[in-house]
Motif scaffolding. Structure first.
Motif, mmCIF file in Angstrom:
data_model
loop_
_atom_site.group_PDB
_atom_site.id
_atom_site.type_symbol
_atom_site.label_atom_id
_atom_site.label_comp_id
_atom_site.label_asym_id
_atom_site.label_seq_id
_atom_site.Cartn_x
_atom_site.Cartn_y
_atom_site.Cartn_z
ATOM 1 N N CYS A 63 0.829 -1.208 0.000
ATOM 2 C CA CYS A 63 0.000 0.000 0.000
ATOM 3 C C CYS A 63 0.863 1.257 0.000
ATOM 4 O O CYS A 63 0.527 2.252 -0.664
ATOM 5 C CB CYS A 63 -0.917 0.003 1.220
ATOM 6 S SG CYS A 63 -2.197 -1.267 1.189
ATOM 7 N N LEU A 67 0.586 4.301 -2.525
ATOM 8 C CA LEU A 67 0.279 5.654 -2.063
ATOM 9 C C LEU A 67 1.319 6.658 -2.548
ATOM 10 O O LEU A 67 0.978 7.711 -3.092
ATOM 11 C CB LEU A 67 0.205 5.679 -0.534
ATOM 12 C CG LEU A 67 -1.023 5.040 0.107
ATOM 13 C CD1 LEU A 67 -0.812 4.866 1.610
ATOM 14 C CD2 LEU A 67 -2.265 5.888 -0.153
ATOM 15 N N TRP A 116 -5.351 -4.155 -2.897
ATOM 16 C CA TRP A 116 -4.813 -3.150 -1.977
ATOM 17 C C TRP A 116 -4.017 -2.101 -2.744
ATOM 18 O O TRP A 116 -4.109 -0.904 -2.454
ATOM 19 C CB TRP A 116 -3.891 -3.797 -0.931
ATOM 20 C CG TRP A 116 -4.460 -4.898 -0.103
ATOM 21 C CD1 TRP A 116 -3.891 -6.120 0.136
ATOM 22 C CD2 TRP A 116 -5.707 -4.909 0.623
ATOM 23 N NE1 TRP A 116 -4.703 -6.880 0.948
ATOM 24 C CE2 TRP A 116 -5.816 -6.163 1.258
ATOM 25 C CE3 TRP A 116 -6.733 -3.977 0.780
ATOM 26 C CZ2 TRP A 116 -6.904 -6.506 2.051
ATOM 27 C CZ3 TRP A 116 -7.838 -4.316 1.559
ATOM 28 C CH2 TRP A 116 -7.900 -5.566 2.186
ATOM 29 N N TYR A 117 -3.240 -2.542 -3.730
ATOM 30 C CA TYR A 117 -2.421 -1.603 -4.487
ATOM 31 C C TYR A 117 -3.301 -0.634 -5.271
ATOM 32 O O TYR A 117 -3.076 0.585 -5.240
ATOM 33 C CB TYR A 117 -1.477 -2.347 -5.445
ATOM 34 C CG TYR A 117 -0.466 -1.425 -6.100
ATOM 35 C CD1 TYR A 117 0.819 -1.297 -5.584
ATOM 36 C CD2 TYR A 117 -0.795 -0.657 -7.210
ATOM 37 C CE1 TYR A 117 1.740 -0.428 -6.152
ATOM 38 C CE2 TYR A 117 0.117 0.211 -7.792
ATOM 39 C CZ TYR A 117 1.385 0.316 -7.257
ATOM 40 O OH TYR A 117 2.284 1.193 -7.825
ATOM 41 N N SER A 120 -5.029 1.879 -2.959
ATOM 42 C CA SER A 120 -4.096 2.825 -2.351
ATOM 43 C C SER A 120 -3.560 3.820 -3.375
ATOM 44 O O SER A 120 -3.363 4.993 -3.058
ATOM 45 C CB SER A 120 -2.934 2.066 -1.699
ATOM 46 O OG SER A 120 -3.403 1.247 -0.649
ATOM 47 N N TYR A 121 -3.326 3.357 -4.593
ATOM 48 C CA TYR A 121 -2.848 4.274 -5.628
ATOM 49 C C TYR A 121 -3.894 5.363 -5.886
ATOM 50 O O TYR A 121 -3.557 6.549 -6.017
ATOM 51 C CB TYR A 121 -2.550 3.520 -6.919
ATOM 52 C CG TYR A 121 -1.954 4.392 -8.000
ATOM 53 C CD1 TYR A 121 -0.581 4.523 -8.131
ATOM 54 C CD2 TYR A 121 -2.761 5.117 -8.868
ATOM 55 C CE1 TYR A 121 -0.024 5.343 -9.103
ATOM 56 C CE2 TYR A 121 -2.230 5.940 -9.840
ATOM 57 C CZ TYR A 121 -0.858 6.047 -9.960
ATOM 58 O OH TYR A 121 -0.326 6.862 -10.922
ATOM 59 N N GLY A 124 -3.819 7.801 -3.034
ATOM 60 C CA GLY A 124 -2.625 8.638 -3.114
ATOM 61 C C GLY A 124 -2.747 9.694 -4.190
ATOM 62 O O GLY A 124 -2.376 10.860 -3.981
ATOM 63 N N THR A 142 -0.717 9.045 7.851
ATOM 64 C CA THR A 142 -0.561 7.623 7.553
ATOM 65 C C THR A 142 0.612 7.027 8.307
ATOM 66 O O THR A 142 0.500 5.961 8.934
ATOM 67 C CB THR A 142 -0.359 7.407 6.037
ATOM 68 O OG1 THR A 142 -1.500 7.894 5.335
ATOM 69 C CG2 THR A 142 -0.156 5.938 5.712
ATOM 70 N N ALA A 202 -7.809 1.313 7.645
ATOM 71 C CA ALA A 202 -6.604 0.523 7.906
ATOM 72 C C ALA A 202 -6.929 -0.705 8.749
ATOM 73 O O ALA A 202 -6.370 -1.790 8.523
ATOM 74 C CB ALA A 202 -5.553 1.382 8.600
#
Length: 212
Positions: A63, A67, A116-117, A120-121, A124, A142, A202
């Protein structure tokens, strides 16, 4: 050399995402803090607990890569973009250390890492679009939350498992430095309700990643 186009940057980001979510772990630039420590004997319950906690930490590093990549892609200034890239580079060490420890524990990363990636991207990138002070504020909040959950892991890890404990302790030190970097570069402190929402999100990720 030709100047990179927005499409080049997009493909670069996609490549980074695929590597973080599916590829072999990066080699890292620093040796693992566990490299000089002996592996302790763990019973099955201790091994399962440790593997679950290290899987959470590995997912957290996936993550973090996403981010920072998303924030760097939408940063307004080159200075902030470079700071994000520096922090992401250190997080690659964490990713490598956690992956190595999971392998030693005969366990695996989360099967949901691609999800998750991607999530999170997106978060971000949205933080970056809000402006550099808010983006840096997101980093600060974070990293402070990650610091707290690593403290919790240090309390829960078996006392004799010095390899896992050394990794987590070094990660905690690095995360604190990243939070301070954000403050030093003009982070805007996020409102309490936003930080609460981040913590709840989270907690959901940690509960799922521990098992899946």
């Amino acid at each position: 050399m030709r100047e990179l186009t927005p499409l080049d940057h997009l493909f670069g980001q996609l490549d980074g995402g695929l590597r973080a979510a599916f590829g072999p772990p990066p080699s890292g630039t620093r040796p693992s803090p566990a490299s000089t420590l002996d592996d302790a004997a763990l019973d099955e319950d201790e091994r399962r607990l440790t593997a679950g906690l290290m899987r959470i930490n590995h997912t957290g590093e996936v993550c973090a890569q996403a981010l920072y990549a998303g924030q760097a892609a939408t940063a307004r200034s080159d200075e902030v973009r470079e700071k994000m890239a520096e922090a992401a580079h250190e997080e690659e060490d964490h990713l490598a250390w956690c992956a190595e420890r999971l392998d030693e524990l005969a366990s695996r990363p989360s099967l949901l890492n691609p999800l998750w990636y991607a999530g999170s991207y997106s978060i971000g990138a949205a933080a970056g679009l809000a402006g550099d002070p808010w983006s840096l504020g997101f980093v600060e909040a974070t990293e402070r939350q990650v610091e707290a959950h690593l403290d919790e892991h240090l309390e829960r890890l078996p006392p004799q498992d010095q390899r896992s404990r050394a990794i987590v302790a070094q990660m905690k030190e690095d995360e604190a430095r990243h939070a301070q970097m954000a403050l030093d570069n003009g982070a805007t402190i996020l409102p309490a309700p936003v930080q609460k929402l981040m913590a709840v999100t989270a907690d959901i990720m940690k509960a799922v990643a521990y098992r899946i």
